[in-house]
Design an enzyme around this catalytic site. Structure first.
Site, PDB file in Angstrom:
ATOM      1  N   TYR A 209      53.048 -66.138 -52.063  1.00  0.00           N
ATOM      2  CA  TYR A 209      53.681 -65.994 -50.748  1.00  0.00           C
ATOM      3  C   TYR A 209      54.973 -66.817 -50.683  1.00  0.00           C
ATOM      4  O   TYR A 209      56.042 -66.292 -50.373  1.00  0.00           O
ATOM      5  CB  TYR A 209      52.695 -66.447 -49.677  1.00  0.00           C
ATOM      6  CG  TYR A 209      53.178 -66.291 -48.253  1.00  0.00           C
ATOM      7  CD1 TYR A 209      53.248 -65.041 -47.654  1.00  0.00           C
ATOM      8  CD2 TYR A 209      53.538 -67.402 -47.495  1.00  0.00           C
ATOM      9  CE1 TYR A 209      53.669 -64.893 -46.334  1.00  0.00           C
ATOM     10  CE2 TYR A 209      53.961 -67.268 -46.175  1.00  0.00           C
ATOM     11  CZ  TYR A 209      54.021 -66.013 -45.601  1.00  0.00           C
ATOM     12  OH  TYR A 209      54.441 -65.876 -44.301  1.00  0.00           O
TER      13      TYR A 209
ATOM     14  N   ASP B  91      54.747 -49.178 -41.588  1.00  0.00           N
ATOM     15  CA  ASP B  91      53.655 -50.075 -41.975  1.00  0.00           C
ATOM     16  C   ASP B  91      52.722 -49.367 -42.958  1.00  0.00           C
ATOM     17  O   ASP B  91      52.533 -48.156 -42.862  1.00  0.00           O
ATOM     18  CB  ASP B  91      52.853 -50.490 -40.727  1.00  0.00           C
ATOM     19  CG  ASP B  91      52.209 -51.853 -40.879  1.00  0.00           C
ATOM     20  OD1 ASP B  91      52.621 -52.788 -40.166  1.00  0.00           O
ATOM     21  OD2 ASP B  91      51.292 -52.000 -41.719  1.00  0.00           O
TER      22      ASP B  91
ATOM     23  N   THR C  15      52.898 -69.211 -35.925  1.00  0.00           N
ATOM     24  CA  THR C  15      52.989 -68.475 -34.664  1.00  0.00           C
ATOM     25  C   THR C  15      51.625 -67.863 -34.334  1.00  0.00           C
ATOM     26  O   THR C  15      50.899 -67.452 -35.228  1.00  0.00           O
ATOM     27  CB  THR C  15      54.062 -67.375 -34.788  1.00  0.00           C
ATOM     28  OG1 THR C  15      55.295 -68.000 -35.151  1.00  0.00           O
ATOM     29  CG2 THR C  15      54.249 -66.609 -33.495  1.00  0.00           C
TER      30      THR C  15
ATOM     31  N   TYR D  13      72.938 -60.347 -51.539  1.00  0.00           N
ATOM     32  CA  TYR D  13      73.423 -59.047 -51.048  1.00  0.00           C
ATOM     33  C   TYR D  13      74.572 -59.263 -50.052  1.00  0.00           C
ATOM     34  O   TYR D  13      75.497 -58.463 -49.974  1.00  0.00           O
ATOM     35  CB  TYR D  13      72.297 -58.241 -50.383  1.00  0.00           C
ATOM     36  CG  TYR D  13      71.600 -57.290 -51.333  1.00  0.00           C
ATOM     37  CD1 TYR D  13      70.682 -57.734 -52.265  1.00  0.00           C
ATOM     38  CD2 TYR D  13      71.896 -55.917 -51.306  1.00  0.00           C
ATOM     39  CE1 TYR D  13      70.052 -56.866 -53.140  1.00  0.00           C
ATOM     40  CE2 TYR D  13      71.273 -55.033 -52.176  1.00  0.00           C
ATOM     41  CZ  TYR D  13      70.353 -55.511 -53.089  1.00  0.00           C
ATOM     42  OH  TYR D  13      69.746 -54.640 -53.956  1.00  0.00           O
TER      43      TYR D  13
ATOM     44  N   GLY E 212      51.776 -54.956 -37.364  1.00  0.00           N
ATOM     45  CA  GLY E 212      51.112 -56.252 -37.499  1.00  0.00           C
ATOM     46  C   GLY E 212      51.191 -57.039 -36.200  1.00  0.00           C
ATOM     47  O   GLY E 212      51.666 -56.541 -35.175  1.00  0.00           O
TER      48      GLY E 212
ATOM     49  N   ASN F  27      64.447 -53.017 -51.607  1.00  0.00           N
ATOM     50  CA  ASN F  27      64.509 -51.680 -51.003  1.00  0.00           C
ATOM     51  C   ASN F  27      65.181 -51.700 -49.626  1.00  0.00           C
ATOM     52  O   ASN F  27      66.014 -50.845 -49.314  1.00  0.00           O
ATOM     53  CB  ASN F  27      63.104 -51.081 -50.890  1.00  0.00           C
ATOM     54  CG  ASN F  27      62.563 -50.655 -52.250  1.00  0.00           C
ATOM     55  OD1 ASN F  27      63.333 -50.258 -53.124  1.00  0.00           O
ATOM     56  ND2 ASN F  27      61.260 -50.737 -52.431  1.00  0.00           N
TER      57      ASN F  27
END
Ligand code: NAD
Ligand code: UDP
Length: 315
Positions: free
Chosen positions: A145, A33, A175, A159, A12, A99
């Site tokens: 999102y 990706d 950005t 975690y 990306g 994951n």
């Protein structure tokens, strides 16, 4: 020392700059990706490097590789792309985080999450500090999102607390730079492409909403510095440029810098569009000794040059 580093979303816009930087610093890089919004064109110049490996994979499925560090960037970032399949966007943020955190846990690897200023929603606190909890509509058009990224932060922190995974969370503010997708609808790429084609510049609403725009090289510096901080500091930390502009000012600046004949036209404001956004970067200054080096004019000049070249090659 050469590290093995996994970059999800590496093909990306931001990911490709990060892969390039990590290779230049002498590391072994796996770029993962699914090419939803990424493009081989962004990383084709890296393919000859023997320390660069490209993997086509979707992070909603588990992935195994032996690495020392993980940068988790996979997620469509522009509203039209993340709204295209909202459920998939949530899956990418949430299942992707699970994951990748599982992988980090097994490997005892350090993992950085590319979070976002969108966790602050339409902010009631200005400028935004990391301690602000945000103002997000959990059922609005941006929620797939925003809430996905918020749950990802929750997963990262837990975690760490439960399993001692070494985590880093950065909250990235708007950005821009070369390799942005020309049709992804984000404001900087939209306005530059419209200006270079002498098409109307589409300002949504009255253009009084603000954003603070960061050039991509500044973000990469902040991101890699954050990865190097001591294990007991994990953020979240804002990475953005505090220079705040209205969208109308941005349109006028781009018209001026491109010498375009474009006119500004006004279109309806999308739902839940944040009214203003500006990072408080005191924490990044203190903890990373970091602040942006490239101002809007300098960054726009580089980005305009990129799109100018891209459009010429399209003809
Ligand atoms: P981008 O769309 O150019 O890059 C995202 C990459 O992730 C793409 O290459 C895409 O193909 C890949 N991807 C998407 N879903 C995937 C999946 N399920 N499995 C594997 N790969 C997948 O966007 P970007 O601007 O480079 O953003 C990169 C990261 O930074 C994103 O996580 C985004 O949320 C975050 N971020 C960006 C900005 C910004 O202003 N650009 C601001 C805040 C946060
Ligand atoms: N915007 C605009 N015209 C465009 C694209 C975006 O006026 O052609 C506005 C948009 O409504 C928002 C701002 O520019 O207020 C930034 O939009 P973008 O999608 O780039 O990022 P985000 O809203 O996620 O910060």
């Amino acid at each position: 020392m050469m590290k093995r580093i996994l970059v999800t979303g590496g093909a990306g816009f931001i990911g490709s700059h990060l892969c390039e930087r990590l290779l230049n610093d002498g590391n072994d890089v796996i770029c993962l990706d699914n090419f939803f919004t990424g493009n081989k064109r962004n990383i084709v110049h890296l393919l000859d490097n023997k320390y660069f490996e490209l993997v086509r994979h979707d992070i909603t499925d588990p992935y195994k590789a032996e690495v020392d560090e993980i940068y988790n960037l996979a997620c469509p970032a522009s509203p039209i792309h993340y709204q295209y399949n909202a459920i998939k966007t949530v899956k990418t943020s949430v299942m992707g985080a699970i994951n990748m955190l599982g992988l980090a846990k097994r490997l005892k690897a350090k993992i950085l999450q590319a979070s976002t200023s969108e966790v602050y929603g339409d902010p009631a606190v200005h400028p935004q500090v990391e301690s602000y909890w945000g103002n997000v509509n959990c059922i609005g058009p941006r929620s797939c999102y925003d809430e996905g990224k918020r749950v990802a932060e929750t997963l990262f922190v837990n975690y760490h607390l439960q399993n001692n995974v070494k985590i880093k969370i950065i909250r990235i503010f708007n950005t821009y730079g070369p390799r942005m997708h020309p049709n992804d609808g984000r404001v900087v790429s939209n306005f530059i492409v419209q200006a270079l084609k002498n098409n109307d510049i589409t300002v949504y609403g009255d253009g009084s909403q603000t954003r603070s725009f960061q050039y991509v090289s500044d973000l990469i510096n902040g991101m890699t510095k954050m990865m190097e901080t001591p294990d007991n500091f994990f953020g979240p930390i804002n990475i953005g440029n505090p220079g705040e502009f209205t969208i109308k000012q941005l349109a006028e600046k781009i018209i001026e810098m491109t010498g375009s004949k474009s006119k500004i036209i006004y279109q309806p404001l999308p739902g839940d569009d944040p009214v203003r956004r500006k990072p408080d970067i005191s924490l990044a200054k203190e903890k990373l000794n970091w602040q942006p080096q490239i101002n809007l004019e300098q960054g726009l000049a580089k980005t305009i040059a990129y799109f100018d070249e891209l459009l010429k090659n399209e003809k």
